[in-house]
Design a protein around this motif. Structure first.
Motif, PDB file in Angstrom:
ATOM      1  N   ASP A 110      -3.092  -0.908   5.099  1.00 50.50           N
ATOM      2  CA  ASP A 110      -3.147  -0.932   3.497  1.00 50.50           C
ATOM      3  C   ASP A 110      -1.288  -1.000   2.914  1.00 50.50           C
ATOM      4  OD1 ASP A 110      -4.970   0.722   3.668  1.00 50.50           O
ATOM      5  OD2 ASP A 110      -4.302   2.299   2.863  1.00 50.50           O
ATOM      6  N   ARG A 111      -1.192  -2.196   2.556  1.00 48.03           N
ATOM      7  CA  ARG A 111       0.270  -3.203   2.100  1.00 48.03           C
ATOM      8  C   ARG A 111       0.486  -2.759   1.118  1.00 48.03           C
ATOM      9  NH1 ARG A 111       0.591  -7.872   4.420  1.00 48.03           N
ATOM     10  NH2 ARG A 111       0.644  -8.833   2.594  1.00 48.03           N
ATOM     11  N   CYS A 112       1.849  -2.521   0.858  1.00 49.22           N
ATOM     12  CA  CYS A 112       2.146  -2.079  -1.208  1.00 49.22           C
ATOM     13  C   CYS A 112       2.077  -3.099  -1.171  1.00 49.22           C
ATOM     14  CB  CYS A 112       3.255  -1.704  -1.199  1.00 49.22           C
ATOM     15  SG  CYS A 112       3.710  -1.191  -2.699  1.00 49.22           S
ATOM     16  N   THR A 113       2.477  -3.582  -2.679  1.00 44.13           N
ATOM     17  CA  THR A 113       1.198  -5.381  -3.801  1.00 44.13           C
ATOM     18  C   THR A 113       3.118  -5.155  -4.532  1.00 44.13           C
ATOM     19  OG1 THR A 113       0.660  -4.435  -5.598  1.00 44.13           O
ATOM     20  CG2 THR A 113      -0.642  -5.352  -4.230  1.00 44.13           C
ATOM     21  N   GLY A 114       3.903  -3.379  -4.308  1.00 38.85           N
ATOM     22  CA  GLY A 114       5.414  -3.816  -4.768  1.00 38.85           C
ATOM     23  C   GLY A 114       6.222  -3.760  -3.427  1.00 38.85           C
ATOM     24  N   VAL A 133       0.947   1.340   5.338  1.00 37.88           N
ATOM     25  CA  VAL A 133       0.052   2.601   5.918  1.00 37.88           C
ATOM     26  C   VAL A 133      -0.679   2.126   6.829  1.00 37.88           C
ATOM     27  CG1 VAL A 133      -1.162   4.377   5.525  1.00 37.88           C
ATOM     28  CG2 VAL A 133       0.625   3.493   4.234  1.00 37.88           C
ATOM     29  N   ARG A 134      -1.008   2.377   8.378  1.00 39.17           N
ATOM     30  CA  ARG A 134      -1.939   2.216   8.549  1.00 39.17           C
ATOM     31  C   ARG A 134      -2.916   3.034   8.928  1.00 39.17           C
ATOM     32  NH1 ARG A 134      -3.640  -0.881  13.781  1.00 39.17           N
ATOM     33  NH2 ARG A 134      -1.735  -2.378  13.957  1.00 39.17           N
ATOM     34  N   ASP A 136     -13.391   5.408   0.970  1.00 35.20           N
ATOM     35  CA  ASP A 136     -13.374   4.577  -0.089  1.00 35.20           C
ATOM     36  C   ASP A 136     -12.156   4.405  -1.200  1.00 35.20           C
ATOM     37  OD1 ASP A 136     -15.198   3.286   1.946  1.00 35.20           O
ATOM     38  OD2 ASP A 136     -16.752   3.811   0.819  1.00 35.20           O
ATOM     39  N   GLU A 137     -11.417   5.345  -1.466  1.00 31.09           N
ATOM     40  CA  GLU A 137     -10.728   5.165  -2.977  1.00 31.09           C
ATOM     41  C   GLU A 137      -9.462   4.181  -2.554  1.00 31.09           C
ATOM     42  OE1 GLU A 137     -10.394   7.613  -5.317  1.00 31.09           O
ATOM     43  OE2 GLU A 137     -12.418   8.092  -4.564  1.00 31.09           O
ATOM     44  N   ILE A 138      -9.687   3.306  -3.739  1.00 33.21           N
ATOM     45  CA  ILE A 138      -8.044   1.892  -3.503  1.00 33.21           C
ATOM     46  C   ILE A 138      -6.746   3.028  -3.448  1.00 33.21           C
ATOM     47  CG2 ILE A 138      -7.022   1.124  -4.745  1.00 33.21           C
ATOM     48  CD1 ILE A 138      -9.758  -0.018  -6.869  1.00 33.21           C
ATOM     49  N   PRO A 139      -6.630   2.703  -2.642  1.00 30.20           N
ATOM     50  CA  PRO A 139      -5.374   3.178  -2.349  1.00 30.20           C
ATOM     51  C   PRO A 139      -3.774   2.513  -3.216  1.00 30.20           C
ATOM     52  CG  PRO A 139      -5.433   1.331  -0.620  1.00 30.20           C
ATOM     53  CD  PRO A 139      -6.541   1.485  -1.796  1.00 30.20           C
ATOM     54  N   TRP A 140      -2.563   3.678  -3.347  1.00 26.34           N
ATOM     55  CA  TRP A 140      -1.518   3.498  -4.532  1.00 26.34           C
ATOM     56  C   TRP A 140      -0.786   3.995  -3.164  1.00 26.34           C
ATOM     57  CZ3 TRP A 140      -1.909   1.186  -8.594  1.00 26.34           C
ATOM     58  CH2 TRP A 140      -3.210   0.401  -9.782  1.00 26.34           C
ATOM     59  N   CYS A 141       0.491   3.629  -3.624  1.00 20.26           N
ATOM     60  CA  CYS A 141       1.380   3.342  -2.864  1.00 20.26           C
ATOM     61  C   CYS A 141       2.475   4.911  -2.710  1.00 20.26           C
ATOM     62  CB  CYS A 141       2.946   2.528  -3.072  1.00 20.26           C
ATOM     63  SG  CYS A 141       4.334   2.682  -2.078  1.00 20.26           S
ATOM     64  N   GLY A 142       2.419   5.550  -2.168  1.00 19.20           N
ATOM     65  CA  GLY A 142       3.621   7.242  -1.936  1.00 19.20           C
ATOM     66  C   GLY A 142       4.865   7.053  -2.242  1.00 19.20           C
ATOM     67  N   MET A 195      -2.023  -0.314  -3.393  1.00 24.10           N
ATOM     68  CA  MET A 195      -1.526  -1.247  -2.119  1.00 24.10           C
ATOM     69  C   MET A 195      -3.143  -2.387  -2.160  1.00 24.10           C
ATOM     70  SD  MET A 195       0.199   1.235  -0.245  1.00 24.10           S
ATOM     71  CE  MET A 195       0.148   1.411   1.261  1.00 24.10           C
ATOM     72  N   ARG A 196      -2.482  -3.295  -0.745  1.00 27.20           N
ATOM     73  CA  ARG A 196      -4.116  -4.551  -1.046  1.00 27.20           C
ATOM     74  C   ARG A 196      -4.473  -4.539   1.000  1.00 27.20           C
ATOM     75  NH1 ARG A 196      -1.666 -10.095  -0.196  1.00 27.20           N
ATOM     76  NH2 ARG A 196      -2.392 -10.415   1.782  1.00 27.20           N
ATOM     77  N   PRO A 197      -5.485  -4.952   1.294  1.00 25.86           N
ATOM     78  CA  PRO A 197      -5.977  -4.878   2.614  1.00 25.86           C
ATOM     79  C   PRO A 197      -4.473  -5.793   3.015  1.00 25.86           C
ATOM     80  CG  PRO A 197      -7.207  -5.591   1.402  1.00 25.86           C
ATOM     81  CD  PRO A 197      -5.591  -5.348   0.370  1.00 25.86           C
ATOM     82  N   GLY A 198      -3.741  -5.862   4.308  1.00 26.79           N
ATOM     83  CA  GLY A 198      -3.345  -6.293   5.264  1.00 26.79           C
ATOM     84  C   GLY A 198      -3.463  -6.831   6.356  1.00 26.79           C
ATOM     85  N   VAL A 199      -4.200  -8.172   5.128  1.00 19.56           N
ATOM     86  CA  VAL A 199      -4.738  -9.127   6.337  1.00 19.56           C
ATOM     87  C   VAL A 199      -3.925 -10.035   5.484  1.00 19.56           C
ATOM     88  CG1 VAL A 199      -6.634  -8.187   7.267  1.00 19.56           C
ATOM     89  CG2 VAL A 199      -6.764  -9.470   4.909  1.00 19.56           C
ATOM     90  N   VAL A 200      -4.105 -11.643   6.493  1.00 14.38           N
ATOM     91  CA  VAL A 200      -3.671 -12.787   5.698  1.00 14.38           C
ATOM     92  C   VAL A 200      -4.968 -13.659   4.924  1.00 14.38           C
ATOM     93  CG1 VAL A 200      -2.944 -15.271   5.941  1.00 14.38           C
ATOM     94  CG2 VAL A 200      -2.005 -13.500   7.596  1.00 14.38           C
TER      95      VAL A 200
END
Ligand code: OAD
Length: 268
Positions: free
Chosen positions: A133-137, A142-143, A151-157, A163-168
């Motif tokens: 998960d990669r923070c959009t901010g 977070v691995r 299945d909860e949308i993650p938010w940056c701690g 957060m968004r998926p860490g893929v290209v």
């Protein structure tokens, strides 16, 4: 593929293993085909991974900006599928080759994490990793693991952004510096494997010919022809789960022989 068909390639298997045994540096580029035997559909096959959902519809920054929940649902579904999947003989053979080679770099376009699960260490993930998960901010990553999948949308701690998926995604740049390291590994290796990729998606698709242009011995493992097939030194038109273990077994046999001759000389 029957083992009979591959046995007709035993000279090529030995020739490649000998090259690897003498190489100072080995590199390998993998694509979706190496995970096909783990039950993960490839992108461009009849069983296309995106069947039912068009990639261009969901795997883009625009789709995420429009409807992040929809995009996350798609990735939760994909993570759910991957939870059940395990590395196959091809992944394990590459991890074994890394353990035997002087310097080994595994460059993968796959986001499924199966190379790491198989024990590969020096892995460059040029298209990211679906478990990150990669923070959009703030960009913090977070691995996730199979165990803490939710299945909860993650938010940056750290900064509180989504957060968004860490893929290209389609239309995005590759992660900073990763492609440069991949290009350097391909351009400086003695032997380069290109396994299970259709060799049509750039810039990753350029690595095989880049290695060849820089003097590497290039080996392709793919049941189907690709745009790279015409330039490689050896081509195995078979599944990676059969070819790669055959090569690592031949490599072990060469190592055993060499050890035997060294100790025989020592005894004399
Ligand atoms: P593709 O789906 O384009 O190609 C998979 C290749 O694997 C094909 O050439 C098949 O012939 C081959 N293949 C199938 N089964 C195999 C097996 N058992 N052993 C060896 N080879 C086998 O997948 P990629 O080349 O990985 O990008 O696709 C490249 C990129 O396109 C992906 O990383 C993805 C996609 O857009 C992003 O997500 C950024």
């Amino acid at each position: 593929m029957s083992s009979g068909e591959l046995s007709a390639y035993s000279d090529e298997v030995r020739r490649v293993a000998e090259r690897v045994s003498k190489a100072r540096r080995v590199a390998c580029l993998t694509g979706a085909g190496i995970s096909a035997e783990s039950g993960i559909p490839t992108f461009r096959g009849a069983q296309g991974f995106w069947a039912g959902r068009r990639a261009e519809e969901l795997a883009t920054p625009e789709a995420f900006a429009r409807d992040p929940e929809d995009v996350w649902k798609f990735y939760f579904w994909r993570r759910g599928l991957l939870r059940e999947k395990r590395p196959n003989a091809g992944h394990h053979a590459l991890a074994a080759m890394e353990a035997k080679a002087a310097e080994f770099t595994l460059i993968t376009q796959n986001v499924d994490d199966l190379h790491r699960l198989a024990g590969s260490r020096n892995v460059l993930e040029v298209h990211g990793n679906i478990w990150i998960d990669r923070c959009t901010g703030c960009g913090q990553e977070v691995r996730r693991t199979i165990e803490d999948h939710s299945d909860e949308i993650p938010w940056c701690g750290a900064c509180g952004a989504m957060m968004r998926p860490g893929v290209v995604w389609f239309g995005e740049m590759l992660p900073d510096g990763v492609f440069e390291r991949a290009q350097s590994a391909a351009g400086n290796c003695d032997v380069m494997f290109v396994v299970g990729t259709s060799s049509v998606v750039y810039p990753a698709a350029s690595l095989g010919s880049w290695a060849k242009a820089n003097g590497a011995f290039v080996v392709e493992v793919n049941p189907d022809d690709t745009p790279l097939s015409g330039v490689v030194d050896v081509r195995f038109p078979f599944a990676s789960g059969a070819v790669l273990p055959a090569i690592t077994n031949a490599l072990s046999a060469i190592r055993e022989l060499n050890r035997g001759s060294v100790s025989a000389r020592g005894a004399g």
